[in-house]
Design a protein around this motif. Structure first.
Motif, PDB file in Angstrom:
ATOM      1  N   PHE A 457      30.940   8.423  -1.517  1.00 28.45           N
ATOM      2  CA  PHE A 457      29.874   8.902  -0.636  1.00 28.45           C
ATOM      3  C   PHE A 457      28.539   8.481  -1.234  1.00 28.45           C
ATOM      4  O   PHE A 457      28.452   8.090  -2.403  1.00 28.45           O
ATOM      5  CB  PHE A 457      29.944  10.427  -0.479  1.00 28.45           C
ATOM      6  N   ASP A 458      27.504   8.586  -0.437  1.00 35.08           N
ATOM      7  CA  ASP A 458      26.171   8.189  -0.868  1.00 35.08           C
ATOM      8  C   ASP A 458      25.347   9.441  -1.176  1.00 35.08           C
ATOM      9  O   ASP A 458      24.984  10.186  -0.252  1.00 35.08           O
ATOM     10  CB  ASP A 458      25.486   7.374   0.230  1.00 35.08           C
ATOM     11  N   PRO A 459      25.037   9.699  -2.442  1.00 39.25           N
ATOM     12  CA  PRO A 459      24.259  10.899  -2.787  1.00 39.25           C
ATOM     13  C   PRO A 459      22.890  10.945  -2.126  1.00 39.25           C
ATOM     14  O   PRO A 459      22.332  12.036  -1.925  1.00 39.25           O
ATOM     15  CB  PRO A 459      24.126  10.802  -4.311  1.00 39.25           C
ATOM     16  N   THR A 460      22.338   9.788  -1.778  1.00 42.39           N
ATOM     17  CA  THR A 460      21.000   9.783  -1.163  1.00 42.39           C
ATOM     18  C   THR A 460      21.024  10.286   0.275  1.00 42.39           C
ATOM     19  O   THR A 460      19.966  10.444   0.891  1.00 42.39           O
ATOM     20  CB  THR A 460      20.398   8.371  -1.203  1.00 42.39           C
ATOM     21  N   ASN A 461      22.202  10.547   0.822  1.00 43.95           N
ATOM     22  CA  ASN A 461      22.292  11.109   2.172  1.00 43.95           C
ATOM     23  C   ASN A 461      21.994  12.604   2.200  1.00 43.95           C
ATOM     24  O   ASN A 461      22.006  13.212   3.275  1.00 43.95           O
ATOM     25  CB  ASN A 461      23.679  10.869   2.761  1.00 43.95           C
ATOM     26  N   TYR A 462      21.755  13.189   1.008  1.00 41.30           N
ATOM     27  CA  TYR A 462      21.490  14.628   0.914  1.00 41.30           C
ATOM     28  C   TYR A 462      20.102  14.854   0.335  1.00 41.30           C
ATOM     29  O   TYR A 462      19.601  14.053  -0.460  1.00 41.30           O
ATOM     30  CB  TYR A 462      22.550  15.306   0.038  1.00 41.30           C
ATOM     31  N   THR A 463      19.503  15.933   0.731  1.00 43.64           N
ATOM     32  CA  THR A 463      18.160  16.237   0.265  1.00 43.64           C
ATOM     33  C   THR A 463      18.121  17.601  -0.412  1.00 43.64           C
ATOM     34  O   THR A 463      18.811  18.539   0.018  1.00 43.64           O
ATOM     35  CB  THR A 463      17.151  16.206   1.430  1.00 43.64           C
ATOM     36  N   THR A 464      17.335  17.704  -1.463  1.00 43.42           N
ATOM     37  CA  THR A 464      17.162  18.956  -2.201  1.00 43.42           C
ATOM     38  C   THR A 464      15.685  19.281  -2.277  1.00 43.42           C
ATOM     39  O   THR A 464      14.863  18.413  -2.600  1.00 43.42           O
ATOM     40  CB  THR A 464      17.723  18.837  -3.632  1.00 43.42           C
ATOM     41  N   ARG A 465      15.348  20.513  -1.981  1.00 43.67           N
ATOM     42  CA  ARG A 465      13.970  20.953  -2.195  1.00 43.67           C
ATOM     43  C   ARG A 465      13.976  22.326  -2.846  1.00 43.67           C
ATOM     44  O   ARG A 465      14.938  23.089  -2.714  1.00 43.67           O
ATOM     45  CB  ARG A 465      13.165  20.971  -0.900  1.00 43.67           C
ATOM     46  N   GLN A 466      12.901  22.607  -3.530  1.00 38.47           N
ATOM     47  CA  GLN A 466      12.756  23.907  -4.166  1.00 38.47           C
ATOM     48  C   GLN A 466      11.623  24.664  -3.489  1.00 38.47           C
ATOM     49  O   GLN A 466      10.544  24.116  -3.260  1.00 38.47           O
ATOM     50  CB  GLN A 466      12.466  23.762  -5.659  1.00 38.47           C
TER      51      GLN A 466
END
Length: 727
Positions: A457-466
């Motif tokens: 899978f492509d990890p860049t397809n997910y987004t993380t924010r704080q």
């Protein structure tokens, strides 16, 4: 720096209200206990009828009934409890079998697990030791290389140790020259360990065998002996429930029976004190760290090696502060401490004059110090800055020597090594990226890749924010929010909110195949850094323990309210999850705000806050929870104990409880009693079920196959009740 040990409000009025167990002023016992074993209200699942017993304890003028105390009995020793478990699992399995999405979730989890992963290498002599899993192996395999570029060969493969994959390699340590390796065997998820020794060159397992080891470090003295910690052998049939007391440190010489092992350090006059021994890399000192609970308050005893008499000498007394050994260099012992530094600092003791106060080497900063090690002639220090990792190098005099370049939001692990050798290894991971293993040369500051996972899978397809949200008392609390980049949040999405909030444990970004499956299906994952954890040092921990424990629940509830207010999710889309102390968290907030959540998963939770200290390791937890036999603590514990505060007549969300028959950390009786009380109360039509795993413990050592089975069940349950359609 050695690993930390385990494995986290308002005063209650005298007439605290509860549903099932009777809680009243002494002399006002009701008939609730006799009426507890009732059929489920019309429209609910038909739960097994759980018998009750007439037990009422009186403390500080309060009568507390405990009609399900018989469920505390060991399932292996009590046929009635075993029958109850069988009946509950039958109801649960029938319900779960009809849920949509289980197979699809299991398939997604399997795909996310299926990547080659490596443990961090340890260099000993000319050899490198590391774990490797081909992706779907139940247990990781221990490999050894002769030289950094050598061909890896299997040294220990635990996958053939049991038919169900539930016997695990639970720890290991190679001798200084890499010729021998001591390793720990964990069976069925229990905290008990059996130690064995393997000759590295031949792969032959030696005759040495050590039993009744628990909560122990492993540390070699030279190349032919090692130190370990053990408890006395428990009475037959009581090994999974009896209190763990009188831990002692022993010296084992290779080739001799355990009966001949030398007692190195014990405190028989203080049976609740635990001890862990570490030998410094220069083989000059045994450093014994002693504690009486889970709080980081230690006494430090040192024993010089090579002087023959093994006489212990006190370096730090008083159980007042945290002291975590880093290592020994040129007659100096380096420690991380929170003495006069709530977010920790580095100090060193001159062992030529132990009476002197330690010298500060690296002062406290705004970031929280999480780990330190000496590698070559540098010190590598890891920090948490708003629960995200950063790492720096220092010279041994405390002057800065550079920042280690890390990715954005994530967690760094590793940096083990030894003085005089500039080589170390580390991993940087995030919510969507398991991370490569890197080799760092502290002389040059250069990092090179040791092993990189190939992902499907492509990890860049997910987004993380704080984000930061405000708790009830105005405290700002951080929270991570993770989801697919293409997810449409205009109408909100099913969201899984995870929390812990205790025991100075910090929640940081990390890769989880099970959570990835939830997000891949279109769900949001949120993780709140609640008070009680260690994200901001001692003040943050103290803000969520003892009489401040209710702050943890308020922080978690505020996280849910924030997610709803921001349109990320809705009340009918929000699920909460927590494990162990986090299971307590879920039970408490569901009692407090049943209207806020659509579903909850309470895993291996501490649910009876009046009796937690009576079993196995429970006595350690008084540092975070307080003492049930002290009035102020008793009233506080009673005010939020999940088992004692179920609100009959309130509409509860769907709840799934999970535990295991061989959990000897948080004994399953906690979950059994809580579930029985929940099923007996009138809490609406949503299901309240329990999933009880066999041959599994508190979590460690669980085979990959069982993890996928368990979490495809649980996340299918949560998905169904939050509207997440899994395809």
């Amino acid at each position: 720096m050695r690993s930390k040990r385990l494995v986290a409000p308002l005063l209650c009025a005298a007439t605290a209200i509860a549903t099932l167990p009777v809680i009243a002023v002494a002399g006002e016992v009701s008939d609730a206990a006799e009426d507890a074993a009732v059929s489920a209200p019309s429209g609910q699942l038909s739960y097994p009828e759980t018998r009750t017993v007439d037990i009422v304890d009186t403390q500080f003028g309060v009568d507390v009934a405990d009609p399900y105390r018989w469920l505390e009995n060991d399932v292996r020793e009590d046929k009635a409890v075993a029958e109850w478990v069988e009946q509950q699992n039958a109801v649960t399995n029938t319900y779960l079998n009809d849920l949509p999405g289980r197979e699809a979730l299991a398939k997604k989890m399997t795909a996310f697990y299926n990547y080659e992963r490596f443990g961090l290498p340890k260099a000993r002599g000319d050899r490198y030791f590391y774990s490797r899993n081909d992706g779907l192996q139940n247990q990781s395999v221990l490999y050894v290389r002769d030289g950094l570029e050598g061909q890896g060969r299997v040294l220990i493969d635990p996958n053939g140790w049991s038919d169900d994959g539930a016997t695990a390699l639970a720890g290991w340590e190679a001798s200084a020259d890499g010729s021998k390796l001591v390793y720990a065997i964990q069976d069925g998820g229990s905290d008990w360990r059996t130690l064995k020794v393997v000759d590295v060159a031949s792969g032959k397992v030696l005759d040495d065998e050590i039993k009744w080891v628990k909560f122990s470090s492993l540390s070699w003295v030279g190349n032919d002996a090692f130190l370990y910690s053990r408890f006395p052998e428990p009475e037959e049939g009581a090994e999974f429930q009896s209190l763990n007391t009188n831990q002692a440190v022993y010296y084992h010489k290779i080739g001799t029976p355990q009966l001949e092992d030398r007692l190195v350090y014990a405190t028989p006059d203080a049976p609740k004190t635990g001890h862990s021994a570490t030998v410094t890399d220069d083989n000059h000192w045994v450093v014994i760290t002693s504690s009486v609970g889970t709080d980081e308050r230690y006494e430090i005893t040192v024993i010089p090696i090579g002087k023959g008499d093994w006489t212990p000498m006190t370096l730090v007394s008083g159980f007042d502060n945290e002291w975590d050994l880093i290592d020994s260099v040129d007659g100096q012992l380096y420690f991380v401490t929170n003495k006069d530094a709530p977010r920790l600092r580095v100090v060193r003791f001159d062992m030529a004059d132990m009476a002197e106060e330690p010298t500060e080497i690296i002062p406290e900063t705004e970031a929280t110090l999480s780990n330190a090690s000496i590698v070559g002639n540098k010190m590598i220090v890891s920090y948490l800055e708003d629960a995200k990792s950063l790492a720096k190098m220092y010279r041994l005099d405390g002057t800065e020597a550079g920042v280690i370049d890390l990715a954005n939001i994530g967690t760094v692990r590793g940096f083990g090594g030894k003085p005089g050798n500039p080589e170390t290894f580390y991993r940087f991971s995030s919510f969507s990226q398991p991370g490569a293993v890197y080799r760092l040369d502290t002389n040059t500051g250069e990092s090179t890749v040791f092993a990189t996972p190939e992902l499907a899978f492509d990890p860049t397809n997910y987004t993380t924010r704080q984000v930061f949200y405000s708790s009830e008392d105005g405290t700002d609390v951080p929270m991570f929010i993770v989801h697919r980049k293409d997810l449409d949040l205009s109408k909100g999405a099913p969201t899984l909110l995870y929390g812990y909030g205790g025991f100075n444990i910090s929640l940081t970004p990390g890769f989880s195949p099970t959570r990835m499956a939830w997000m891949e299906a279109g769900g949001v994952f949120a993780m709140a850094n609640l008070r009680g954890g260690g994200e901001y040092g001692k003040v943050w921990h103290d803000g969520g323990r003892l009489l401040n424990k209710r702050n943890v629940f308020d922080d978690f509830i505020a996280a849910g309210e924030y997610l709803i207010a921001e349109g990320i999710t809705g009340k009918d889309q929000l699920a909460v999850e927590g494990r162990s102390n986090g299971g307590l968290l879920v039970g408490a907030v569901v009692n407090q705000r049943p209207d806020l959540f659509a579903a909850g998963h309470a895993a291996v939770g501490v649910m009876d806050m009046l009796r937690f200290d009576r079993f196995t390791a429970g006595r350690y937890w008084v540092d975070d929870y307080g003492y049930p036999n002290r009035e102020a603590d008793f009233r506080n514990l009673l005010s939020y104990s999940p088992y004692h505060n179920i609100r009959s007549g309130a509409e509860y969300p769907a709840v799934i409880v999970s535990t295991a028959d061989t959990d000897d950390r948080v004994v399953p009786g906690h979950s059994f009693k809580y579930t029985a009380a929940l099923q007996a109360a009138d809490t609406g039509l949503a299901p309240k079920i329990i999933r009880i795993e066999t041959r599994a413990g508190h979590g460690s050592g669980k085979p990959t196959e069982k993890i996928i089975e368990e979490y495809s069940d649980i996340y299918a349950f949560l998905a169904h009740h939050t509207g997440l359609a899994v395809e």
